[in-house]
Design an enzyme around this catalytic site. Structure first.
Site, PDB file in Angstrom:
ATOM      1  CB  VAL A   1      -0.821  -0.089   1.178  1.00 32.25           C
ATOM      2  CG1 VAL A   1      -1.779   1.343   1.459  1.00 32.25           C
ATOM      3  CG2 VAL A   1      -1.937  -1.274   1.017  1.00 32.25           C
ATOM      4  CG  ASP A   2       3.918   3.558   2.910  1.00 33.59           C
ATOM      5  OD1 ASP A   2       3.402   4.316   2.683  1.00 33.59           O
ATOM      6  OD2 ASP A   2       4.778   3.469   3.789  1.00 33.59           O
ATOM      7  CG  ASP A   3       6.685   1.001  -2.544  1.00 33.45           C
ATOM      8  OD1 ASP A   3       7.575   1.675  -2.984  1.00 33.45           O
ATOM      9  OD2 ASP A   3       7.044   0.037  -1.670  1.00 33.45           O
TER      10      ASP A   3
END
Length: 630
Positions: free
Chosen positions: A376-378
Site C-alpha cells: 500500500v505504501d509504495d
C-alpha cells in the site's frame, strides 16, 4: 530565511538530479547492517562457490563494523552489542577462511557471545541458520507442521492466516525443519565453543519454542484439521511437501529471488537442496546470481549485501518531493522517473488476492525486481508521483484509476491500512510459539500506513471527507493514538514517524488543528524537541514499545517532526522555526546520525538505513514550509 531555504533546496535537488540513473530510477542503498553480509558468506561457502573477491570484501566490511568490546551492533546506541549479529559475524569470518579463532578480534567476539548467554540466547532465525549449516541440532518439532499448508482458507487457522512476509520465509523453513536438513563442507568451522554447555550442542536442548495452554489447544486444533485431510498420513505428508515446494517456485521473481527478499531466497536455496536439487541447478544458480545483483558499495568501495533493493520506493518518494519543491511535472527528471514507475505497476495477481478476491491488480512493489508483491505504501507514493500528469497523459490516467481502486480495496475491516495483505492480523496467530510472531507472522493496520493513505486520499483525490473509507481510517487513528499524543509507526523509527504520518493524514482529510488528536500530537512533538532545534529517536523505541530519545538530532527525524507541525499550524511557530534552522544548518552533515537507521523490519533483528531519506524528507519539509509560510 526563504532565500536560504531556496539555496538549500537547490543544492539537494542538484544532488538528486545527478544521482538519477539513465533509466529514471534512484538506486540509493537499502542498508541493514552486517547480517546479510554474514549470511552471504555462509551461503557461498555452503554452496562451495569460491567467489574470493566478494567473500574478502564482505569480510572486510564486517570487520570494520566490530566494536572495541568484540561485539557488533544493530544501531549506534544499542547497549553493549547484539548477540545474534555477533554470532553471525564470528561464524562468517571463520567460514571465510581469512580469519582464525586465535585472532584477538575473534577472541573478543567469542568472549562477548559466551558472556551474553551463547547460542542459546540468540534469536530464532540465527538458530535456524546454524541448524541448516550443521552447527546446531534441529528441534524435535517445529511449531508449524508442513501439512498446515493443505488446510483450506476456510479453516479457523491456515497457512494464509500468516502475513505474506511470514509465509515466504516460513515455507522453506517448514521444509528444512521437516527434513532436519544440514549441510557441511570441508571449510565448515567448528562452533562448539560458542555453547555454554556442551550438551546444548549434542542434544539440541536450547532450540525450544515457548509453550502455553493456549498454544497446546491451538496445536490440537491444527492437528485435528490435518487428520481430517483425505488420504494416508504418508500421502498427505508427501503432498504437503510438494505444495510447499511449489509455493516457493511459483513466487520466484523474474530475477531469480523469492519475492525479492534476501532472507527468503537464502532459505529457499537450502530448502531446495534438502529436496535433492543439485547446487548447479539453474534455479539455485539464478537465485545466487540475483542476490549478487543486489550488492551495493559503501563509501570505502566495500560490498554490502542488501536485503532487497529500494528503487521503486526511492523513486516514487523523490519524484513526489521534487514536484512539491516546484520542479515541473514536465521536467526531464520527473518524466524519466514517472516513465520508470509506470512500467513497475503490477498487472499480476499476488498473494494479496487471497483475502481481497474481488480487486484487480494495480499496486506497486518496493524493489526493482518486484512483480507480484505490491504494498500500500509504495502504491500511494507512486500515485503521488504521477498525480500531476493524470489529466494530460492517458498512461498515467489508466495507472491512476487502477492504483486508487487497489488501494481502497486493501483497507482492513478495522478501518486501518496494512502493508501487504488485507485482514492478516488474527489474534490466533499470536499464540504460535514463534519468537516475535507479531512482527514475523502478522500484517496489521498501522498508523504510518493509515495516515499516509489518508494524506494521499485527502490531497490527491476528490473523495468527500465523509467518504466511508476516509471516516473509518480517521476512526482507526483515533482509537490507536497513544496516551501521550503520539502514534506508533510500524515501518519507521518510530513514534515520530507514526505521528508524522497520522498528523499529515488527518489534516489532509479535514481534521482541524484544534481537534484533540492533533493538539495532543503537536504538544508531544514540541515536548520532545531537542535543545539544538532538531529531533531524534532511538531504535530502542521499537524494541520497548515506548518513545526513547536518541539524545541527538537527525535530519530525517527532524524533517518528519517539522512537516507534521507545519501541517498542523497556521503560522510558523517557534518549534517550526528552530526545526527548519536545524535542517538548514545541518543539511550536509556527515556523522553517525546521518547513518542511523530510520526504518524498521522485525524489532530487535534488523533496522534499515535508507540512504535516500537524507534527501527526500528535508526537500519535502523545506518545500512545504516555503509553500505555506512564504
Amino acid at each position: 530565511m526563504n532565500e536560504k531555504i531556496t539555496t538549500r533546496l537547490n543544492e539537494l535537488i542538484e544532488k538528486v538530479r545527478n544521482d538519477q540513473s539513465p533509466e529514471g530510477y534512484w538506486n540509493y542503498t537499502f542498508e541493514t547492517g552486517i547480517s546479510t553480509d554474514c549470511y552471504m558468506i555462509i551461503l557461498l561457502r555452503s554452496l562451495e562457490i569460491d567467489d574470493e573477491n566478494l567473500i574478502k570484501g564482505l569480510s572486510e566490511r564486517i570487520v570494520r563494523k566490530q566494536q572495541e568490546n568484540g561485539a557488533w551492533k544493530l544501531f549506534h546506541d544499542e547497549p553493549n552489542g547484539n548477540l545474534s549479529d555477533t554470532i553471525g559475524a564470528y561464524y562468517a569470518l571463520l567460514y571465510s577462511g581469512y580469519y582464525n579463532k586465535n585472532e584477538p578480534r575473534l577472541r573478543l567476539a567469542r568472549q562477548f557471545i559466551k558472556t551474553n548467554g551463547g547460542i542459546d540466547k540468540s534469536h530464532m532465525l540465527t538458530k535456524i541458520m546454524l541448524a541448516l549449516t550443521g552447527q546446531y541440532k534441529w528441534p524435535v518439532f517445529f511449531p508449524i507442521p508442513i501439512e498446515m499448508i493443505l488446510l483450506p482458507v476456510s479453516f479457523p487457522i491456515n497457512f494464509y492466516s500468516f502475513s505474506v512476509y511470514g509465509r515466504v520465509n516460513l515455507a522453506p523453513i517448514m521444509i528444512l525443519a521437516n527434513k532436519k536438513f544440514s549441510i557441511k563442507t570441508s571449510k565448515t568451522p567448528d562452533l562448539k565453543d560458542l555453547f555454554i554447555h556442551r550438551e546444548e550442542f549434542e542434544h539440541g536442548h536450547s532450540f525450544r519454542f515457548r509453550e502455553s495452554e493456549e498454544w497446546r489447544s491451538l496445536s490440537s486444533l491444527i492437528n485435528q484439521g490435518i487428520k481430517s485431510l483425505i488420504g494416508l498420513p504418508s500421502h498427505v505428508h508427501q503432498l504437503a511437501t510438494e505444495y510447499t515446494k511449489q509455493y516457493m517456485l511459483s513466487r520466484i521473481e523474474p530475477d531469480g529471488t523469492l519475492l525479492s527478499y534476501f532472507s527468503s531466497t537464502f532459505l529457499m536455496i537450502f530448502a531446495l537442496l534438502s529436496l535433492g536439487i543439485s547446487k548447479s541447478d539453474p534455479i539455485i544458480v539464478n537465485a545466487v546470481k540475483a542476490l549478487k545483483s543486489m550488492i551495493s558499495r559503501d563509501i570505502n568501495g566495500l560490498p554490502h549485501m542488501q536485503f532487497t533493493t529500494a528503487n521503486v520506493w526511492n523513486t516514487s518518494l523523490l519524484t513526489y518531493a521534487l514536484q512539491e519543491s516546484g520542479i515541473s511535472s514536465d521536467d526531464i527528471v520527473v518524466k524519466k522517473a514517472n516513465n520508470y514507475l509506470l512500467k513497475k505497476q503490477h498487472y499480476k495477481y499476488g498473494d494479496w488476492v487471497i483475502h481481497n478476491p474481488s480487486a484487480l491488480p494495480g499496486g506497486w512493489g518496493f524493489s526493482e525486481s518486484n512483480t507480484i508483491h505490491p504494498d500500500v505504501d509504495d502504491a500511494t507514493a507512486s500515485l503521488r508521483s504521477i498525480a500531476r500528469n493524470v489529466r494530460k497523459d492517458w498512461r498515467c490516467r489508466q495507472a491512476w484509476d487502477r492504483g486508487i481502486q487497489w488501494v481502497l480495496s486493501m483497507q482492513n475491516d478495522d478501518g486501518g491500512w496494512p502493508a501487504f495483505e488485507k485482514n492478516t492480523n488474527s489474534k490466533i496467530v499470536h499464540l504460535f510459539p514463534v519468537e516475535k510472531a507479531e512482527y514475523f507472522l502478522t500484517d496489521p493496520s498501522c498508523a504510518d500506513l493509515t495516515g499516509r493513505t489518508l494524506e494521499f486520499l485527502g490531497m490527491y483525490t476528490n473523495l468527500s471527507k465523509t467518504h466511508p473509507s476516509i471516516k473509518r481510517g480517521v476512526d482507526w487513528l483515533l482509537k490507536n493514538q497513544e496516551r501521550n499524543g503520539s502514534w506508533y509507526g510500524r515501518w519507521g523509527i518510530c513514534y515520530i514517524y507514526g505521528t508524522w504520518g497520522a498528523v499529515t493524514g488527518l489534516r489532509a482529510v479535514g481534521i482541524l488543528p484544534t481537534d484533540p488528536m492533533i493538539s495532543k500530537a503537536v504538544k508531544w512533538l514540541k515536548e520532545i524537541q531537542n535543545s539544538d532545534g532538531g529531533w531524534g529517536e532511538s531504535c530502542q523505541s521499537d524494541l520497548n514499545k515506548k518513545y526513547i530519545p536518541l539524545n541527538a538530532s537527525t535530519l530525517t527525524h527532524t524533517a518528519w517532526a517539522v512537516d507534521a507541525l507545519i501541517a498542523a499550524s497556521d503560522k510558523p511557530t517557534r518549534s517550526i522555526q528552530r526545526g527548519v534552522d536545524y535542517l538548514l544548518e545541518n543539511i550536509h552533515k556527515e556523522d553517525w546520525t546521518t547513518n542511523y537507521p530510520k526504518g524498521a523490519g522485525m524489532a530487535g533483528d534488523f533496522y534499515i538505513h535508507y540512504h535516500s531519506y537524507r534527501y527526500i524528507f528535508p526537500i519535502l519539509t523545506l518545500a512545504h514550509y516555503r509553500k505555506k509560510f512564504s
